[in-house]
Design a protein around this motif. Structure first.
Motif, PDB file in Angstrom:
ATOM      1  N   VAL A 133      68.840  20.250 -29.614  1.00 28.73           N
ATOM      2  CA  VAL A 133      69.315  19.867 -28.292  1.00 28.73           C
ATOM      3  C   VAL A 133      70.631  20.595 -28.017  1.00 28.73           C
ATOM      4  O   VAL A 133      71.633  20.352 -28.681  1.00 28.73           O
ATOM      5  CB  VAL A 133      69.517  18.345 -28.184  1.00 28.73           C
ATOM      6  CG1 VAL A 133      70.056  17.969 -26.804  1.00 28.73           C
ATOM      7  CG2 VAL A 133      68.208  17.609 -28.464  1.00 28.73           C
ATOM      8  N   LYS A 134      70.612  21.504 -27.028  1.00 23.58           N
ATOM      9  CA  LYS A 134      71.809  22.274 -26.697  1.00 23.58           C
ATOM     10  C   LYS A 134      72.746  21.495 -25.786  1.00 23.58           C
ATOM     11  O   LYS A 134      73.957  21.535 -25.935  1.00 23.58           O
ATOM     12  CB  LYS A 134      71.406  23.596 -26.040  1.00 23.58           C
ATOM     13  CG  LYS A 134      70.565  24.490 -26.943  1.00 23.58           C
ATOM     14  CD  LYS A 134      70.162  25.760 -26.229  1.00 23.58           C
ATOM     15  CE  LYS A 134      71.360  26.634 -25.931  1.00 23.58           C
ATOM     16  NZ  LYS A 134      70.961  27.916 -25.285  1.00 23.58           N
ATOM     17  N   GLU A 135      72.170  20.814 -24.815  1.00 22.06           N
ATOM     18  CA  GLU A 135      72.948  20.006 -23.880  1.00 22.06           C
ATOM     19  C   GLU A 135      72.097  18.829 -23.428  1.00 22.06           C
ATOM     20  O   GLU A 135      70.872  18.853 -23.547  1.00 22.06           O
ATOM     21  CB  GLU A 135      73.392  20.820 -22.648  1.00 22.06           C
ATOM     22  CG  GLU A 135      74.322  21.992 -22.951  1.00 22.06           C
ATOM     23  CD  GLU A 135      75.724  21.542 -23.339  1.00 22.06           C
ATOM     24  OE1 GLU A 135      76.044  20.355 -23.108  1.00 22.06           O
ATOM     25  OE2 GLU A 135      76.484  22.369 -23.873  1.00 22.06           O
ATOM     26  N   VAL A 136      72.740  17.802 -22.862  1.00 23.15           N
ATOM     27  CA  VAL A 136      72.048  16.656 -22.264  1.00 23.15           C
ATOM     28  C   VAL A 136      72.653  16.412 -20.892  1.00 23.15           C
ATOM     29  O   VAL A 136      73.884  16.287 -20.769  1.00 23.15           O
ATOM     30  CB  VAL A 136      72.190  15.385 -23.138  1.00 23.15           C
ATOM     31  CG1 VAL A 136      71.438  14.223 -22.500  1.00 23.15           C
ATOM     32  CG2 VAL A 136      71.678  15.643 -24.551  1.00 23.15           C
ATOM     33  N   ASP A 137      71.797  16.373 -19.844  1.00 20.13           N
ATOM     34  CA  ASP A 137      72.335  16.182 -18.500  1.00 20.13           C
ATOM     35  C   ASP A 137      72.621  14.706 -18.222  1.00 20.13           C
ATOM     36  O   ASP A 137      72.416  13.834 -19.079  1.00 20.13           O
ATOM     37  CB  ASP A 137      71.386  16.768 -17.445  1.00 20.13           C
ATOM     38  CG  ASP A 137      70.040  16.055 -17.388  1.00 20.13           C
ATOM     39  OD1 ASP A 137      69.919  14.925 -17.884  1.00 20.13           O
ATOM     40  OD2 ASP A 137      69.085  16.639 -16.826  1.00 20.13           O
ATOM     41  N   ALA A 138      73.089  14.422 -17.012  1.00 21.07           N
ATOM     42  CA  ALA A 138      73.505  13.065 -16.648  1.00 21.07           C
ATOM     43  C   ALA A 138      72.361  12.069 -16.686  1.00 21.07           C
ATOM     44  O   ALA A 138      72.567  10.862 -16.857  1.00 21.07           O
ATOM     45  CB  ALA A 138      74.147  13.076 -15.259  1.00 21.07           C
ATOM     46  N   GLN A 139      71.125  12.572 -16.512  1.00 20.76           N
ATOM     47  CA  GLN A 139      69.956  11.710 -16.541  1.00 20.76           C
ATOM     48  C   GLN A 139      69.385  11.538 -17.951  1.00 20.76           C
ATOM     49  O   GLN A 139      68.377  10.869 -18.135  1.00 20.76           O
ATOM     50  CB  GLN A 139      68.857  12.259 -15.610  1.00 20.76           C
ATOM     51  CG  GLN A 139      69.160  12.124 -14.122  1.00 20.76           C
ATOM     52  CD  GLN A 139      70.243  13.080 -13.668  1.00 20.76           C
ATOM     53  OE1 GLN A 139      70.258  14.238 -14.071  1.00 20.76           O
ATOM     54  NE2 GLN A 139      71.156  12.585 -12.843  1.00 20.76           N
ATOM     55  N   GLY A 140      70.033  12.168 -18.915  1.00 24.38           N
ATOM     56  CA  GLY A 140      69.577  12.051 -20.290  1.00 24.38           C
ATOM     57  C   GLY A 140      68.509  13.045 -20.680  1.00 24.38           C
ATOM     58  O   GLY A 140      67.909  12.927 -21.751  1.00 24.38           O
ATOM     59  N   ASN A 141      68.259  14.052 -19.809  1.00 29.23           N
ATOM     60  CA  ASN A 141      67.255  15.064 -20.112  1.00 29.23           C
ATOM     61  C   ASN A 141      67.864  16.165 -20.981  1.00 29.23           C
ATOM     62  O   ASN A 141      68.937  16.686 -20.657  1.00 29.23           O
ATOM     63  CB  ASN A 141      66.709  15.678 -18.825  1.00 29.23           C
ATOM     64  CG  ASN A 141      66.020  14.647 -17.957  1.00 29.23           C
ATOM     65  OD1 ASN A 141      65.199  13.867 -18.440  1.00 29.23           O
ATOM     66  ND2 ASN A 141      66.360  14.622 -16.678  1.00 29.23           N
ATOM     67  N   PRO A 142      67.196  16.530 -22.067  1.00 32.41           N
ATOM     68  CA  PRO A 142      67.773  17.524 -22.978  1.00 32.41           C
ATOM     69  C   PRO A 142      67.467  18.958 -22.576  1.00 32.41           C
ATOM     70  O   PRO A 142      66.426  19.238 -21.978  1.00 32.41           O
ATOM     71  CB  PRO A 142      67.094  17.189 -24.303  1.00 32.41           C
ATOM     72  CG  PRO A 142      65.735  16.704 -23.887  1.00 32.41           C
ATOM     73  CD  PRO A 142      65.936  15.965 -22.588  1.00 32.41           C
ATOM     74  N   GLU A 143      68.397  19.860 -22.879  1.00 33.99           N
ATOM     75  CA  GLU A 143      68.125  21.298 -22.825  1.00 33.99           C
ATOM     76  C   GLU A 143      67.795  21.722 -24.245  1.00 33.99           C
ATOM     77  O   GLU A 143      68.604  21.573 -25.152  1.00 33.99           O
ATOM     78  CB  GLU A 143      69.342  22.063 -22.307  1.00 33.99           C
ATOM     79  CG  GLU A 143      69.130  23.574 -22.274  1.00 33.99           C
ATOM     80  CD  GLU A 143      70.386  24.334 -21.904  1.00 33.99           C
ATOM     81  OE1 GLU A 143      70.415  25.571 -22.126  1.00 33.99           O
ATOM     82  OE2 GLU A 143      71.350  23.708 -21.423  1.00 33.99           O
ATOM     83  N   LEU A 144      66.581  22.242 -24.432  1.00 31.00           N
ATOM     84  CA  LEU A 144      66.072  22.503 -25.773  1.00 31.00           C
ATOM     85  C   LEU A 144      65.957  23.992 -26.057  1.00 31.00           C
ATOM     86  O   LEU A 144      65.700  24.802 -25.167  1.00 31.00           O
ATOM     87  CB  LEU A 144      64.695  21.850 -25.949  1.00 31.00           C
ATOM     88  CG  LEU A 144      64.635  20.328 -25.798  1.00 31.00           C
ATOM     89  CD1 LEU A 144      63.184  19.859 -25.721  1.00 31.00           C
ATOM     90  CD2 LEU A 144      65.347  19.645 -26.960  1.00 31.00           C
TER      91      LEU A 144
END
Length: 237
Positions: free
Chosen positions: A53-64
């Motif tokens: 997981v590189k980042e997680v947005d405000a909605q909790g969705n991960p950047e993979l």
């Protein structure tokens, strides 16, 4: 709930090629994610992807993205020798150069204080140790001369004297397709190895180009020039 840096394993549900890049599909929470693949995976298609997981947005969705710590040991073996290309300038603090491989991965190779390498120069290095996503490299050979004359694109295409294919078509593909970006950069930098990179690109992508073309129903849908044949359409390369 995902956290930055978390490692997650996913089953591969499909794959596609877009913009010259390979992507694998995985499903998460009912949604489909595209995860960028590496060059060696074009032939060795994985059943599962080890991701981070590189980042997680405000909605909790991960950047993979694929976890490099799981990728590097699939490509390299300790004690073996591999070719790399110099990617940047000398780093006086640490006395090293950054080199890249054919999968786009970047590593550091230490050099002597008075040793200098050139941008895009081809080097051979031995892998002394693998530590997660990092390689401990030993510089063995720095090829100063490729032995290949520097040819322009027009001059290279003119070497075909058969007249079977107009040089305009291969030139258009070379200048347009994203798969040839590395070769175009080498040509702009007057690196004679652009010819080798071009040949390697065709070798690696030809099957995908053919398969992609055969899946299309309409000739007008194909981004590639086609041969007029009643039963087959093939990219002219």
């Amino acid at each position: 709930m995902f956290e930055k840096g978390q490692k997650v394993s996913f089953k591969v549900t499909g794959s596609k090629v877009a913009g010259g890049n390979l992507y694998f599909q995985i499903k998460l929470r009912g949604s489909e994610y595209d995860i960028k693949g590496f060059d060696f995976q074009r032939k060795l298609r994985p059943d599962r992807l080890e991701c981070i997981v590189k980042e997680v947005d405000a909605q909790g969705n991960p950047e993979l993205a694929q976890d490099l710590a799981s990728i590097v040991p699939q490509i390299y073996r300790e004690g073996e020798t591999y070719e790399f290309r110099v990617k940047g300038d000398y780093h006086p603090i640490g006395h090293y150069y950054e080199v890249s491989d054919w999968n786009g991965l970047t590593f550091r190779v230490p050099v002597n204080r008075d040793q200098r390498l050139n941008l895009n120069q081809l080097v051979k290095c031995r892998v002394r140790n693998i530590n997660g996503m990092r390689l401990d490299l030993e510089l063995l050979i720095a090829k100063q001369d490729s032995g290949i004359p520097l040819l322009s694109l027009d001059r290279f295409l003119s070497l075909d004297t058969s007249g079977a294919i107009s040089p305009h078509m291969p030139a258009m593909l070379f200048n347009r397709l994203p798969e040839f970006e590395e070769a175009r950069q080498q040509l702009a930098a007057e690196d004679p190895l652009w010819i080798i990179t071009t040949a390697d690109t065709v070798s690696r992508h030809l099957t995908e180009w053919l398969n992609s073309d055969l899946k299309r129903n309409k000739p007008s849908d194909s981004p590639y020039p086609v041969v007029n044949h009643p039963h087959r359409r093939t990219p002219i390369l």
